[in-house]
Write an enzyme that holds these catalytic residues in place. Sequence first.
Site, mmCIF file in Angstrom:
data_model
loop_
_atom_site.group_PDB
_atom_site.id
_atom_site.type_symbol
_atom_site.label_atom_id
_atom_site.label_comp_id
_atom_site.label_asym_id
_atom_site.label_seq_id
_atom_site.Cartn_x
_atom_site.Cartn_y
_atom_site.Cartn_z
ATOM 1 N N CYS A 70 0.821 -1.227 0.000
ATOM 2 C CA CYS A 70 0.000 0.000 0.000
ATOM 3 C C CYS A 70 0.854 1.276 0.000
ATOM 4 O O CYS A 70 0.354 2.353 -0.310
ATOM 5 C CB CYS A 70 -0.956 -0.001 1.174
ATOM 6 N N HIS A 72 -3.473 7.320 1.905
ATOM 7 C CA HIS A 72 -3.787 5.983 1.381
ATOM 8 C C HIS A 72 -5.196 5.635 1.877
ATOM 9 O O HIS A 72 -5.507 5.766 3.058
ATOM 10 C CB HIS A 72 -2.757 4.975 1.891
ATOM 11 N N ASN A 107 -9.904 -0.378 -0.588
ATOM 12 C CA ASN A 107 -8.443 -0.295 -0.533
ATOM 13 C C ASN A 107 -7.864 -0.888 -1.822
ATOM 14 O O ASN A 107 -7.876 -2.097 -2.018
ATOM 15 C CB ASN A 107 -7.940 -1.051 0.704
HETATM 16 N N1 ACO Z 1 -18.757 -8.449 8.897
HETATM 17 C C1 ACO Z 1 -19.279 -8.572 10.115
HETATM 18 N N2 ACO Z 1 -18.557 -8.830 11.215
HETATM 19 C C2 ACO Z 1 -17.218 -8.949 11.060
HETATM 20 C C3 ACO Z 1 -16.605 -8.859 9.807
HETATM 21 C C4 ACO Z 1 -17.420 -8.594 8.690
HETATM 22 N N3 ACO Z 1 -16.919 -8.455 7.458
HETATM 23 N N4 ACO Z 1 -15.262 -9.024 9.954
HETATM 24 C C5 ACO Z 1 -15.043 -9.228 11.266
HETATM 25 N N5 ACO Z 1 -16.237 -9.208 11.943
HETATM 26 C C6 ACO Z 1 -16.469 -9.354 13.373
HETATM 27 C C7 ACO Z 1 -15.343 -10.091 14.068
HETATM 28 O O1 ACO Z 1 -15.538 -11.499 13.991
HETATM 29 C C8 ACO Z 1 -15.479 -9.568 15.480
HETATM 30 O O2 ACO Z 1 -16.556 -10.243 16.111
HETATM 31 P P1 ACO Z 1 -16.491 -10.611 17.694
HETATM 32 O O3 ACO Z 1 -16.424 -9.292 18.397
HETATM 33 O O4 ACO Z 1 -17.779 -11.343 17.911
HETATM 34 O O5 ACO Z 1 -15.253 -11.432 17.852
HETATM 35 C C9 ACO Z 1 -15.910 -8.109 15.292
HETATM 36 O O6 ACO Z 1 -16.473 -8.046 13.976
HETATM 37 C C10 ACO Z 1 -14.792 -7.111 15.418
HETATM 38 O O7 ACO Z 1 -13.678 -7.559 14.630
HETATM 39 P P2 ACO Z 1 -12.350 -6.737 14.522
HETATM 40 O O8 ACO Z 1 -11.385 -7.479 13.657
HETATM 41 O O9 ACO Z 1 -11.904 -6.341 15.895
HETATM 42 O O10 ACO Z 1 -12.878 -5.435 13.746
HETATM 43 P P3 ACO Z 1 -12.145 -4.069 13.502
HETATM 44 O O11 ACO Z 1 -12.922 -2.983 14.109
HETATM 45 O O12 ACO Z 1 -10.676 -4.141 13.801
HETATM 46 O O13 ACO Z 1 -12.299 -3.906 11.922
HETATM 47 C C11 ACO Z 1 -10.938 -4.111 9.946
HETATM 48 C C12 ACO Z 1 -11.699 -4.858 11.050
HETATM 49 C C13 ACO Z 1 -11.924 -3.306 9.158
HETATM 50 C C14 ACO Z 1 -10.258 -5.136 9.048
HETATM 51 C C15 ACO Z 1 -9.895 -3.159 10.592
HETATM 52 O O14 ACO Z 1 -9.163 -3.863 11.571
HETATM 53 C C16 ACO Z 1 -8.915 -2.547 9.609
HETATM 54 O O15 ACO Z 1 -9.286 -1.761 8.765
HETATM 55 N N6 ACO Z 1 -7.622 -2.837 9.775
HETATM 56 C C17 ACO Z 1 -6.570 -2.160 9.016
HETATM 57 C C18 ACO Z 1 -6.443 -2.649 7.625
HETATM 58 C C19 ACO Z 1 -5.517 -1.713 6.906
HETATM 59 O O16 ACO Z 1 -5.661 -0.546 6.972
HETATM 60 N N7 ACO Z 1 -4.524 -2.159 6.257
HETATM 61 C C20 ACO Z 1 -3.608 -1.122 5.702
HETATM 62 C C21 ACO Z 1 -2.633 -1.636 4.965
HETATM 63 S S1 ACO Z 1 -3.274 -2.589 3.674
HETATM 64 C C22 ACO Z 1 -1.935 -3.154 2.738
HETATM 65 O O17 ACO Z 1 -0.833 -2.862 2.957
HETATM 66 C C23 ACO Z 1 -2.174 -4.138 1.642
#
Ligand code: ACO
Length: 317
Positions: free
Chosen positions: A113, A244, A274
């Site tokens: 990214c 980004h 993304n």
């Molecule tokens: N739909 C519904 N529920 C979901 C989903 C989904 N798609 N995905 C996860 N959940 C659930 C999980 O199981 C969890 O449930 P639980 O509380 O019962 O265990 C809950 O939602 C919370 O999950 P988290 O993983 O803690 O959710 P978070 O708020 O962290 O959001 C996300 C997840 C969107 C992936 C976030 O962590 C994120 O954006 N991370 C950064 C990604 C990024 O920016 N990468 C940058 C670099 S990318 C690159 O270099 C290629």
Amino acid sequence: MTFSRIAGTGSYLPEKILTNKDLEQMVDTTDEWIVTRTGIKQRHIAATDEFTSDLAYHASINAIASAKINPEDIDLIIVATTTPDLTFPSTACLLQEKLGINKCPAFDIQAVCSGFVYALTTADNFIKTGSAKCVLVVGADTMSRITDYTDRSNCILWGDGAGAVILQASIEPGMLSSHIHADGRHAKLLCVPSGVSKKDSKSTISMEGNAVFKMAVKTLDAIVDETLNANGMQKSDINWLVPHQANIRILQATAKKLHMDMDRVVVTVDKHGNTSAASIPLALDCAVRDGRINRGDNVLMEAFGGGFTWGSVLIRY
Ligand code: ACO
């Protein structure tokens, strides 16, 4: 002294759109969860016979037209991508052939990214040292090709697209400074475990979202300070933030750090998710074309991605 300056921008998104509603039919998720947690409403998906070099080509043609140059004027091509068409030749060489030119050097950069920030930094150095005068810098990715559409934890994030700029030698800045970093200790938090030399049963994106999220916010916070300090600037000197496009909550955290209203942040993540290396040039092209970013504006671009890699570029547009 020679500086480099963006002479034109271009972008391209494939025709097919995958909405959150479509994803509801594929995995256990909801439109509401995706919008609240990420800000993403839809993403574009490349057709089966459409490859990263095709996306790069369309974005490049738009950038070439916007810079009012001919393809023959380009004396270096750099493509940032994590999803090359082939193991080799590079996507940059395939793009060069599509552009109908054959004399300039062409190579790819892989920094996930952060790829576009790395590529822009490289192009800037070629220009500053007099090795190039007119560089085509592209960020292009087909992330859908390395996405597991049964894994709801990250399949909702990714999209396909390309963005490009023409960077030219100039007597005025241009690029004010760039800052690139990497820390390979965190490789496993965000990776595709299988590749060319190393094989694994999993060949799609594996991500510990929460850990990546926290690290991204902390790191981008630090890079804002690093960039402002290097230029002796105050937060209020930045006119536009072009981040980004990973997750709206990460964008909001960086804007808060800059004491910047969200209407000074270019946000396109809702429209294409993304797109990895393509996301910054896609957002930049959008804000240039709709008239928000104008000549003389100070524009801060920053990115964080797999590696981990991260970086920023400050330009006077
Ligand atoms: N739909 C519904 N529920 C979901 C989903 C989904 N798609 N995905 C996860 N959940 C659930 C999980 O199981 C969890 O449930 P639980 O509380 O019962 O265990 C809950 O939602 C919370 O999950 P988290 O993983 O803690 O959710 P978070 O708020 O962290 O959001 C996300 C997840 C969107 C992936 C976030 O962590 C994120 O954006 N991370 C950064 C990604 C990024 O920016 N990468 C940058 C670099 S990318 C690159 O270099 C290629």
